[in-house]
Design a protein around this motif. Structure first.
Motif, mmCIF file in Angstrom:
data_model
loop_
_atom_site.group_PDB
_atom_site.id
_atom_site.type_symbol
_atom_site.label_atom_id
_atom_site.label_comp_id
_atom_site.label_asym_id
_atom_site.label_seq_id
_atom_site.Cartn_x
_atom_site.Cartn_y
_atom_site.Cartn_z
ATOM 1 N N VAL A 129 -4.009 -0.512 -5.773
ATOM 2 C CA VAL A 129 -3.937 -1.698 -4.919
ATOM 3 C C VAL A 129 -5.325 -2.014 -4.370
ATOM 4 O O VAL A 129 -6.089 -1.106 -4.051
ATOM 5 C CB VAL A 129 -2.983 -1.443 -3.726
ATOM 6 C CG1 VAL A 129 -3.009 -2.610 -2.741
ATOM 7 C CG2 VAL A 129 -1.573 -1.190 -4.211
ATOM 8 N N ILE A 130 -5.651 -3.286 -4.310
ATOM 9 C CA ILE A 130 -6.812 -3.695 -3.515
ATOM 10 C C ILE A 130 -6.284 -4.361 -2.257
ATOM 11 O O ILE A 130 -5.612 -5.381 -2.307
ATOM 12 C CB ILE A 130 -7.748 -4.635 -4.290
ATOM 13 C CG1 ILE A 130 -8.315 -3.907 -5.513
ATOM 14 C CG2 ILE A 130 -8.900 -5.083 -3.386
ATOM 15 C CD1 ILE A 130 -9.277 -4.732 -6.342
ATOM 16 N N GLU A 131 -6.580 -3.702 -1.130
ATOM 17 C CA GLU A 131 -6.093 -4.144 0.167
ATOM 18 C C GLU A 131 -6.983 -5.285 0.655
ATOM 19 O O GLU A 131 -8.205 -5.170 0.629
ATOM 20 C CB GLU A 131 -6.221 -2.947 1.121
ATOM 21 C CG GLU A 131 -5.239 -2.919 2.222
ATOM 22 C CD GLU A 131 -5.404 -1.638 3.040
ATOM 23 O OE1 GLU A 131 -5.839 -0.598 2.499
ATOM 24 O OE2 GLU A 131 -5.110 -1.699 4.236
ATOM 25 N N VAL A 146 0.826 -1.207 0.000
ATOM 26 C CA VAL A 146 0.000 0.000 0.000
ATOM 27 C C VAL A 146 0.865 1.264 0.000
ATOM 28 O O VAL A 146 0.621 2.211 -0.745
ATOM 29 C CB VAL A 146 -0.937 -0.015 1.234
ATOM 30 C CG1 VAL A 146 -1.474 1.358 1.538
ATOM 31 C CG2 VAL A 146 -2.068 -1.004 1.009
ATOM 32 N N GLN A 185 -10.837 -2.428 1.828
ATOM 33 C CA GLN A 185 -10.831 -1.027 1.431
ATOM 34 C C GLN A 185 -12.192 -0.675 0.849
ATOM 35 O O GLN A 185 -13.037 -1.535 0.632
ATOM 36 C CB GLN A 185 -9.719 -0.755 0.440
ATOM 37 C CG GLN A 185 -9.931 -1.377 -0.917
ATOM 38 C CD GLN A 185 -8.816 -0.989 -1.868
ATOM 39 O OE1 GLN A 185 -7.677 -0.877 -1.477
ATOM 40 N NE2 GLN A 185 -9.158 -0.784 -3.121
ATOM 41 N N LYS A 186 -12.399 0.601 0.614
ATOM 42 C CA LYS A 186 -13.721 1.047 0.178
ATOM 43 C C LYS A 186 -13.801 1.235 -1.328
ATOM 44 O O LYS A 186 -14.884 1.303 -1.891
ATOM 45 C CB LYS A 186 -14.081 2.356 0.884
ATOM 46 C CG LYS A 186 -14.208 2.183 2.392
ATOM 47 C CD LYS A 186 -14.646 3.472 3.042
ATOM 48 C CE LYS A 186 -14.518 3.362 4.551
ATOM 49 N NZ LYS A 186 -14.815 4.658 5.195
#
Lengths: 418, 418
Positions: free
Chosen positions: A224-226, A217, A391-392
């Motif tokens: 990035v998809i956390e 991140v 994450q949103k």
């Protein structure tokens, strides 16, 4: 390969991008045939994969790797069969590519469609388990994405063998073998190069511990998809059915401790301090759980004193933090302060309390009268899951095939001008 | 305010986060009332806003700012009325928050809903136009997000006045004034602080030139939605209706040159070199356009020689690059190499060509027989638009209210355990 890891990764990404153009146009039938070929090949070449894995396991054991980590690294016939079945399961799921998300005909006659399309090139950065290699390859292929797989160096021989088998199968099924590429794991520099490959890699998905995810991140220019860090809370409201509450707390904490949807924090309404609190603490302790409590909870026998670090911690073990809260709003405030935004549950018979908790708690999943263990793509009926987004942006919660796509607008006219 | 910009921004973000908790629970009725109050206040306090804007304009003129930039900065009664009307238009749109995106009852009786929720705190980083301040405030408020507005220093007095007016109106309507906060524009350090405010700011949306957007993308740990750079291509296929094609090319290039959906690159099928190509080049030149052509196009009178920089460039002026391609696949390859992924159009009567172009071109919008100028939230019927995303994650193409939300899963059971 050159001697420069950044150049190597760039070359791999360019190959993946070329493959992605072809993959984006592949029919569902072609992709499903490739997935079955991949499954067949994993089983047919099992001895090759297991031999490579034995090398990794021997190396890990020689290096003094803890037994539970070695166990995650180890493959056997059953685990290989499960990997193959996973690929067949993905073949059985609907193709997200081409789905029309919305559409209309505008007042001027323009026909508008919003259509799901692959991202293009996905980068996966992940830790020891070699089954992730096959899972990620299958999910990415079905969603029309080429994938760059950067596993851990400890699984290097296993991943090399698995990727070789999968690539051969994809090629023999008539799709580009470069749909699946392994990024060398011999140096951290390949991770850095992936993180800086904006324009070549469309999205990075790190899977692993909090440290890995944080470093991706912080350092990535690629979106990035956390995924995955879960400090999940269970709040037992004054209005809870206490027998249900006890069962849910025990299930959420002890059903499986090493997973991100396990409960790590227990919040109990102040009205229950003399009744439910001692009962649940005793039950947890009898199940082998160490309770780390705030001042009130710590008055009970065997409870360790919790500090803020405990309340914030994802234990992934038979430990739980516990606190007493004066009311629901205090529970929400505690969750806002300490939660990782994965999953929180309320136990209550009070409809107003449930409604307020659901509205005020901002996590990927909010559960009412159910165990946190249900935040899982399989449990929620999504089929394959590449991870659980905390994450949103883009995707939140369990990510299935549709979450592995973008969309584009297709607008058709007849010489329309403004 | 402290003397440390990073601390100031952090304090502002914490205030925005507090406000976002309240805003997430606000009803549509409360939000719409606030939007109308904001519109009323902009009109009622017009003299205050216009006086502040006059200061910015005077400062810009004294500093030798180009006239077209000063024009974008300038407010007048008409522009203020348009800003107020924009807020009323947002009030008229459906509330995205609470929309159930999907839902089902699982085999075990768990009830699953995926519900739209606000992001929380949005950061906007944008350039001169002060109308963006009101637009962004309105869209964020309606979608339940608190917003941190970091405009340009050249519009500082205008933005300060507008934000003061909007905050008073929001407060008087019973919602938290901190739903809209201005980030000081006196130093670049406040931009850097916004970009590093991961955990406090949920998403950053840069709006402005390519340089601004690139610097935010490169430096941000907060998730970014990239907007707006458009090197849009029009491909005239061998199978085009040539009269339509001429009209669409002229419209796409000349209808408005300073916008991201204007055509910047023309591709012509080789079969049309002797017929359509001279005709379109002449028509463009007669409309005042400078054509920058490849070797073939540059044989025509008045055409300048194009290099790769021309083919990659977003002119935003009466300029267009032009190239001849041997076939549709070559057009696709040219687009893959040079496009910014915003909008591409094909002009053709050949259904197979249209189908292949739509499938192979991976941009936010792909148009068939229509002008690139239609890639616009208003034109496509989305109402308000916060920008046009050119990235693949989360939102792609014009972003309306639903694109300003995330989702959460709400799972309701009756003591369910695994």
């Amino acid at each position: 390969m050159s001697t420069d890891p950044a150049t190597d990764v760039r070359d791999l990404a360019l190959r993946a991008r070329e493959a992605s153009y072809e993959l984006a146009l592949a029919t569902r039938a072609a992709k499903d045939a490739a997935l079955h070929a991949m499954a067949d090949a994993l089983l047919g070449r099992r001895s090759e994969v297991l031999a490579a894995n034995a090398d990794d396991v021997a190396r890990a054991e020689d290096g003094g790797t803890p037994a539970n980590v070695v166990d995650r690294l180890r493959l056997d016939d059953d685990r290989l069969a499960a990997m193959a079945q996973g690929l067949r399961d993905v073949a059985a799921l609907p193709d997200p590519v081409g789905e029309v998300v919305r559409g209309s005909t505008l007042a001027n006659g323009l026909e508008l469609r919003q259509v799901r399309v692959p991202f293009g090139v996905v980068g996966m950065i992940y830790e020891a388990r070699p089954n992730v290699t096959a899972d990620a390859a299958g999910i990415c292929l079905k969603s029309g994405n080429a994938v760059l797989l950067r596993g851990s160096s400890s699984a290097s021989a296993s991943n090399t063998a698995i990727v070789a088998v999968l690539r051969d199968a994809i090629g023999s099924a008539g799709l580009p073998a470069d749909a699946v590429l392994r990024v060398p794991a011999d140096t951290r520099e390949t991770v850095t190069a992936l993180m800086r490959a904006r324009g070549l890699v469309d999205v990075l998905i790190p899977r692993g511990g909090a440290g890995l995810i944080q470093s991706v991140v912080d350092g990535s220019t690629v979106p990035v998809i956390e995924t995955g860090v879960g400090n999940c809370h269970v709040y037992v409201d004054a209005g809870a059915d206490l027998d249900q509450a006890l069962a849910v707390v025990l299930n959420a904490k002890t059903h499986r401790t090493s997973v991100c949807n396990a409960a790590e924090s227990l919040l109990v309404h102040a009205d229950l301090v003399d009744t439910f609190l001692p009962r649940v603490v005793t039950a947890l302790q009898e199940a082998g759980v160490t309770v780390h409590g705030d001042d009130t909870v710590a008055r009970l026998p065997g409870v360790e004193r919790a500090d803020d670090d405990d309340h914030a911690r994802e234990y992934l073990s038979l430990d739980i933090s516990a606190a007493v809260v004066p009311d629901l709003d205090a529970a929400v405030a505690h969750i806002r302060r300490f939660s990782s935004g994965h999953t929180e549950a309320i136990l209550t018979r009070d409809q107003g309390a449930a409604r307020r908790f659901v509205a005020a708690v901002d996590s990927a999943a909010v559960l009412v009268n159910a165990s946190t263990r249900f935040t899982d793509g399989g449990e929620l009926g999504f089929g394959a899951e590449i991870g659980i987004s905390t994450q949103k942006l883009h995707a939140r919660g369990p990510m299935g095939l549709p979450e592995m796509t973008s969309t584009k607008y297709v607008v058709t006219g007849d010489g329309h001008v403004r």
